[in-house]
Design an enzyme around this catalytic site. Structure first.
Site, PDB file in Angstrom:
ATOM      1  N   TYR A  19       5.267  11.623   4.284  1.00 56.57           N
ATOM      2  CA  TYR A  19       3.957  11.097   3.890  1.00 56.57           C
ATOM      3  C   TYR A  19       3.859   9.616   4.254  1.00 56.57           C
ATOM      4  O   TYR A  19       2.877   9.180   4.871  1.00 56.57           O
ATOM      5  CB  TYR A  19       3.720  11.306   2.395  1.00 56.57           C
ATOM      6  CG  TYR A  19       2.342  10.891   1.944  1.00 56.57           C
ATOM      7  CD1 TYR A  19       1.223  11.664   2.254  1.00 56.57           C
ATOM      8  CD2 TYR A  19       2.147   9.721   1.228  1.00 56.57           C
ATOM      9  CE1 TYR A  19      -0.043  11.284   1.851  1.00 56.57           C
ATOM     10  CE2 TYR A  19       0.881   9.329   0.819  1.00 56.57           C
ATOM     11  CZ  TYR A  19      -0.210  10.112   1.132  1.00 56.57           C
ATOM     12  OH  TYR A  19      -1.473   9.726   0.740  1.00 56.57           O
TER      13      TYR A  19
ATOM     14  N   LYS B 235       1.237   8.014   7.057  1.00 56.64           N
ATOM     15  CA  LYS B 235       0.235   7.004   6.710  1.00 56.64           C
ATOM     16  C   LYS B 235       0.474   5.702   7.475  1.00 56.64           C
ATOM     17  O   LYS B 235      -0.481   5.006   7.836  1.00 56.64           O
ATOM     18  CB  LYS B 235       0.207   6.778   5.195  1.00 56.64           C
ATOM     19  CG  LYS B 235      -0.377   7.974   4.429  1.00 56.64           C
ATOM     20  CD  LYS B 235      -1.798   8.301   4.887  1.00 56.64           C
ATOM     21  CE  LYS B 235      -2.456   9.361   4.014  1.00 56.64           C
ATOM     22  NZ  LYS B 235      -3.892   9.496   4.280  1.00 56.64           N
TER      23      LYS B 235
END
Length: 178
Positions: free
Chosen positions: A101, A105
């Site tokens: 994650y 990002k």
């Protein structure tokens, strides 16, 4: 609908063909907010290829693809526009079990910078916002445990996550209950 000029389009953004078909007949778009995301929490040593691909397909590749389609239309019309990518503070800080994650990002933040550089000459503004945890179903999955969330909340000036619901008390409420 709350705003008659907005038409929701439901599509699996990881499926490029379905996305192109779904957006084919959508009229001119002046503002695009890329807000779809997914997160599967896995310790670094247990990250699986399918979860890695899923995260990057939705969190990065879909943003690139949808923004290409919308950006081409903005450029062709010559009237400019705005694209906002919803990233995360996870792009800037390492979090346990968030390797994929965080990486996706961070990739989104750099993609945003390149998009801004290349689309700016066409009067298309591209920005990202990097909020803290938002207590959606996905946010609750990763941050409902007070032992995990208290450390994060202690760094947030307001002492709470965004969109805090009744089942996720602020740190002030937690302190009073002890």
């Amino acid at each position: 609908p709350q705003c008659a000029s907005i038409t929701p389009v439901c599509v699996d953004l990881a499926d490029w063909g379905a996305t192109e078909a779904a957006l084919q007949d959508v009229g001119p778009i002046d503002l695009l907010v890329n807000n779809a995301a997914c997160a599967t929490l896995q310790p670094f040593l247990e990250v699986t290829p399918d979860k890695f691909d899923q995260s990057f397909d939705v969190n990065v590749k879909a943003v690139l693809h949808v923004s290409q389609m919308v950006g081409r239309g903005m450029r062709a019309r010559g009237s400019g526009g705005s694209i906002v990518n919803v990233s995360s503070q996870a792009s800037q800080r390492a979090l346990r079990e968030h390797a994929v994650y965080c990486a996706s990002k961070a990739a989104l933040d750099m993609l945003t910078k390149v998009m801004a550089l290349e689309l700016g000459p066409y009067q298309i503004r591209v920005n990202s916002v990097n909020p803290t945890v938002v207590m959606t179903d996905m946010g609750r999955l990763g941050w409902s445990d007070p032992e995990k969330s208290n450390t994060m909340m202690s760094r947030i000036p307001l002492g709470r996550f965004a969109g805090k619901g009744p089942d996720t008390p602020s740190s002030h409420q937690r302190t009073r209950r002890r």
